[in-house]
Scaffold this motif. Structure first.
Motif, PDB file in Angstrom:
ATOM      1  N   ARG A 174       0.833  -1.203   0.000  1.00  0.00           N
ATOM      2  CA  ARG A 174       0.000   0.000   0.000  1.00  0.00           C
ATOM      3  C   ARG A 174       0.868   1.254   0.000  1.00  0.00           C
ATOM      4  O   ARG A 174       0.589   2.222  -0.725  1.00  0.00           O
ATOM      5  N   GLU A 175       1.919   1.234   0.809  1.00  0.00           N
ATOM      6  CA  GLU A 175       2.784   2.406   0.923  1.00  0.00           C
ATOM      7  C   GLU A 175       3.432   2.738  -0.416  1.00  0.00           C
ATOM      8  O   GLU A 175       3.475   3.901  -0.834  1.00  0.00           O
ATOM      9  N   GLU A 176       3.938   1.702  -1.103  1.00  0.00           N
ATOM     10  CA  GLU A 176       4.584   1.932  -2.391  1.00  0.00           C
ATOM     11  C   GLU A 176       3.569   2.375  -3.439  1.00  0.00           C
ATOM     12  O   GLU A 176       3.852   3.244  -4.265  1.00  0.00           O
ATOM     13  N   PHE A 177       2.384   1.804  -3.390  1.00  0.00           N
ATOM     14  CA  PHE A 177       1.319   2.187  -4.326  1.00  0.00           C
ATOM     15  C   PHE A 177       0.962   3.666  -4.164  1.00  0.00           C
ATOM     16  O   PHE A 177       0.914   4.423  -5.141  1.00  0.00           O
ATOM     17  N   PHE A 178       0.726   4.087  -2.924  1.00  0.00           N
ATOM     18  CA  PHE A 178       0.349   5.485  -2.692  1.00  0.00           C
ATOM     19  C   PHE A 178       1.511   6.431  -3.007  1.00  0.00           C
ATOM     20  O   PHE A 178       1.299   7.553  -3.464  1.00  0.00           O
ATOM     21  N   ARG A 179       2.740   5.982  -2.764  1.00  0.00           N
ATOM     22  CA  ARG A 179       3.885   6.830  -3.090  1.00  0.00           C
ATOM     23  C   ARG A 179       3.947   7.112  -4.584  1.00  0.00           C
ATOM     24  O   ARG A 179       4.121   8.261  -5.015  1.00  0.00           O
ATOM     25  N   GLN A 180       3.763   6.052  -5.387  1.00  0.00           N
ATOM     26  CA  GLN A 180       3.811   6.228  -6.834  1.00  0.00           C
ATOM     27  C   GLN A 180       2.629   7.048  -7.334  1.00  0.00           C
ATOM     28  O   GLN A 180       2.784   7.905  -8.216  1.00  0.00           O
ATOM     29  N   MET A 181       1.437   6.786  -6.792  1.00  0.00           N
ATOM     30  CA  MET A 181       0.261   7.513  -7.253  1.00  0.00           C
ATOM     31  C   MET A 181       0.338   8.987  -6.877  1.00  0.00           C
ATOM     32  O   MET A 181      -0.097   9.857  -7.637  1.00  0.00           O
ATOM     33  N   ASN A 182       0.905   9.302  -5.718  1.00  0.00           N
ATOM     34  CA  ASN A 182       0.999  10.698  -5.280  1.00  0.00           C
ATOM     35  C   ASN A 182       2.002  11.500  -6.100  1.00  0.00           C
ATOM     36  O   ASN A 182       2.005  12.735  -6.043  1.00  0.00           O
ATOM     37  N   GLU A 183       2.840  10.810  -6.862  1.00  0.00           N
ATOM     38  CA  GLU A 183       3.742  11.527  -7.762  1.00  0.00           C
ATOM     39  C   GLU A 183       2.971  12.213  -8.885  1.00  0.00           C
ATOM     40  O   GLU A 183       3.436  13.206  -9.445  1.00  0.00           O
ATOM     41  N   THR A 184       1.780  11.686  -9.194  1.00  0.00           N
ATOM     42  CA  THR A 184       0.943  12.302 -10.232  1.00  0.00           C
ATOM     43  C   THR A 184      -0.252  13.036  -9.640  1.00  0.00           C
ATOM     44  O   THR A 184      -0.893  13.817 -10.326  1.00  0.00           O
ATOM     45  N   GLU A 185      -0.550  12.782  -8.359  1.00  0.00           N
ATOM     46  CA  GLU A 185      -1.696  13.426  -7.697  1.00  0.00           C
ATOM     47  C   GLU A 185      -1.216  14.635  -6.886  1.00  0.00           C
ATOM     48  O   GLU A 185      -1.508  14.769  -5.704  1.00  0.00           O
ATOM     49  N   THR A 186      -0.462  15.506  -7.529  1.00  0.00           N
ATOM     50  CA  THR A 186       0.121  16.636  -6.807  1.00  0.00           C
ATOM     51  C   THR A 186      -0.927  17.651  -6.366  1.00  0.00           C
ATOM     52  O   THR A 186      -0.769  18.296  -5.324  1.00  0.00           O
ATOM     53  N   ASP A 187      -2.006  17.820  -7.133  1.00  0.00           N
ATOM     54  CA  ASP A 187      -3.038  18.801  -6.778  1.00  0.00           C
ATOM     55  C   ASP A 187      -3.884  18.342  -5.591  1.00  0.00           C
ATOM     56  O   ASP A 187      -4.255  19.143  -4.733  1.00  0.00           O
ATOM     57  N   ASN A 188      -4.199  17.028  -5.581  1.00  0.00           N
ATOM     58  CA  ASN A 188      -5.050  16.468  -4.519  1.00  0.00           C
ATOM     59  C   ASN A 188      -4.410  15.176  -4.001  1.00  0.00           C
ATOM     60  O   ASN A 188      -4.752  14.086  -4.462  1.00  0.00           O
ATOM     61  N   PRO A 189      -3.444  15.287  -3.080  1.00  0.00           N
ATOM     62  CA  PRO A 189      -2.788  14.081  -2.542  1.00  0.00           C
ATOM     63  C   PRO A 189      -3.804  13.086  -1.999  1.00  0.00           C
ATOM     64  O   PRO A 189      -4.834  13.461  -1.449  1.00  0.00           O
ATOM     65  N   LEU A 190      -3.478  11.826  -2.156  1.00  0.00           N
ATOM     66  CA  LEU A 190      -4.394  10.766  -1.748  1.00  0.00           C
ATOM     67  C   LEU A 190      -4.449  10.622  -0.243  1.00  0.00           C
ATOM     68  O   LEU A 190      -3.408  10.525   0.422  1.00  0.00           O
ATOM     69  N   ASP A 191      -5.669  10.586   0.300  1.00  0.00           N
ATOM     70  CA  ASP A 191      -5.854  10.296   1.710  1.00  0.00           C
ATOM     71  C   ASP A 191      -7.320   9.945   1.958  1.00  0.00           C
ATOM     72  O   ASP A 191      -8.179  10.158   1.106  1.00  0.00           O
ATOM     73  N   GLY A 192      -7.576   9.379   3.116  1.00  0.00           N
ATOM     74  CA  GLY A 192      -8.947   9.080   3.518  1.00  0.00           C
ATOM     75  C   GLY A 192      -9.678   8.110   2.597  1.00  0.00           C
ATOM     76  O   GLY A 192      -9.070   7.256   1.942  1.00  0.00           O
ATOM     77  N   PRO A 193     -11.009   8.245   2.509  1.00  0.00           N
ATOM     78  CA  PRO A 193     -11.832   7.339   1.695  1.00  0.00           C
ATOM     79  C   PRO A 193     -11.435   7.325   0.219  1.00  0.00           C
ATOM     80  O   PRO A 193     -11.532   6.296  -0.443  1.00  0.00           O
ATOM     81  N   ARG A 194     -10.989   8.468  -0.272  1.00  0.00           N
ATOM     82  CA  ARG A 194     -10.582   8.546  -1.685  1.00  0.00           C
ATOM     83  C   ARG A 194      -9.405   7.610  -1.961  1.00  0.00           C
ATOM     84  O   ARG A 194      -9.368   6.912  -2.980  1.00  0.00           O
ATOM     85  N   ALA A 195      -8.439   7.602  -1.063  1.00  0.00           N
ATOM     86  CA  ALA A 195      -7.288   6.716  -1.211  1.00  0.00           C
ATOM     87  C   ALA A 195      -7.709   5.253  -1.106  1.00  0.00           C
ATOM     88  O   ALA A 195      -7.236   4.401  -1.868  1.00  0.00           O
ATOM     89  N   GLU A 196      -8.616   4.944  -0.170  1.00  0.00           N
ATOM     90  CA  GLU A 196      -9.072   3.564   0.008  1.00  0.00           C
ATOM     91  C   GLU A 196      -9.820   3.063  -1.229  1.00  0.00           C
ATOM     92  O   GLU A 196      -9.682   1.908  -1.621  1.00  0.00           O
ATOM     93  N   ARG A 197     -10.638   3.938  -1.833  1.00  0.00           N
ATOM     94  CA  ARG A 197     -11.358   3.538  -3.048  1.00  0.00           C
ATOM     95  C   ARG A 197     -10.389   3.217  -4.184  1.00  0.00           C
ATOM     96  O   ARG A 197     -10.585   2.253  -4.929  1.00  0.00           O
ATOM     97  N   LEU A 198      -9.329   4.016  -4.305  1.00  0.00           N
ATOM     98  CA  LEU A 198      -8.351   3.788  -5.367  1.00  0.00           C
ATOM     99  C   LEU A 198      -7.584   2.492  -5.137  1.00  0.00           C
ATOM    100  O   LEU A 198      -7.365   1.711  -6.066  1.00  0.00           O
ATOM    101  N   TRP A 199      -7.170   2.251  -3.897  1.00  0.00           N
ATOM    102  CA  TRP A 199      -6.452   1.023  -3.556  1.00  0.00           C
ATOM    103  C   TRP A 199      -7.333  -0.200  -3.812  1.00  0.00           C
ATOM    104  O   TRP A 199      -6.863  -1.198  -4.358  1.00  0.00           O
ATOM    105  N   LYS A 200      -8.590  -0.133  -3.436  1.00  0.00           N
ATOM    106  CA  LYS A 200      -9.513  -1.244  -3.642  1.00  0.00           C
ATOM    107  C   LYS A 200      -9.725  -1.503  -5.132  1.00  0.00           C
ATOM    108  O   LYS A 200      -9.766  -2.661  -5.580  1.00  0.00           O
ATOM    109  N   ALA A 201      -9.862  -0.433  -5.926  1.00  0.00           N
ATOM    110  CA  ALA A 201     -10.045  -0.589  -7.371  1.00  0.00           C
ATOM    111  C   ALA A 201      -8.840  -1.281  -7.990  1.00  0.00           C
ATOM    112  O   ALA A 201      -8.984  -2.169  -8.846  1.00  0.00           O
TER     113      ALA A 201
END
Length: 227
Positions: A88-115
């Motif tokens: 999960r940590e590596e996934f969010f690290r890579q995704m946050n490299e492109t999500e600079t405007d809205n960093p991933l956190d909370g329910p939004r991050a969980e939905r993306l990880w689940k998808a």
């Protein structure tokens, strides 16, 4: 005359044992493959001995080329999944490299990880040139501006639609996936969601105004008549 038949009788007696020993030396994954490419299942097999017995019973059946190709495709896919099934940590690290405007956190991050996990598990992820491609949740771009309950409701409705989609033929599924990917990449799907939310807000406002009107009418009607 009888002596000449002895070697043949011995070969006939030894042959099943030799075959059984050969199959018992195979790995369990190889035994399952031998059955799968022949279209044979073994739901009651609980030990390796059960699988060996089933292979012996089915060894004479021809290999289905389509099942063999499907097995090879799935094996290669599973190999790619193991490579890209990061933490999960590596996934969010890579995704946050492109999500600079809205960093991933909370329910939004969980939905993306689940998808991501769901698509890896169901074979919907695509692997190309050392990268993995998957469909983001339909509300991903909008969720920073939506209440989590609203975003979850939209995602739930979308998952119901996907359950019907999964029953379609593979060719039709591929066409829909291509269209859906284009709609997401070009923000068409998000525009549709915004439009639907606008209609919902307008409807709620109209209901509220009608409710206020009904409340006033009730108040007037409840006044006592002058003496």
């Amino acid at each position: 005359m009888h002596i000449k038949f002895v070697p043949l009788l011995l070969i006939a007696a030894i042959w099943p044992t030799t075959q059984k020993k050969a199959y018992s030396d195979f790995k369990l994954s190889s035994l399952k493959r031998m059955l799968e490419v022949r279209g044979v299942t073994c739901e009651t097999c609980s030990s390796k001995a059960d699988w060996v017995k089933k292979v012996e019973e089915s060894a004479a059946l021809p290999v289905d080329p389509h099942l063999e190709d499907e097995y090879k495709r799935r094996s290669e896919y599973n190999k790619q999944v193991r490579q890209f099934n990061m933490s999960r940590e590596e996934f969010f690290r890579q995704m946050n490299e492109t999500e600079t405007d809205n960093p991933l956190d909370g329910p939004r991050a969980e939905r993306l990880w689940k998808a991501y996990q769901d698509q890896l598990r169901t074979g919907k992820a695509k692997f190309e040139d050392g990268h993995v491609h998957f469909l983001m949740p339909v509300t991903h771009k909008l969720s920073p501006y939506l209440h989590p309950a609203v975003a979850d409701t939209i995602e739930h409705a979308f998952s119901i639609a996907l359950s019907f989609y999964s029953r379609l033929p593979p060719k039709r599924q591929s066409e829909i996936e291509h269209t859906l990917t284009w709609m997401i990449d070009n923000h068409v799907l998000h525009a549709i969601v915004v439009l639907l939310l606008t209609f919902i807000c307008i409807d709620v406002c109209l209901d509220f105004r009608r409710g206020k009107g009904d409340s006033k009418g009730t108040t007037i009607a409840s006044k006592e008549k002058p003496q």
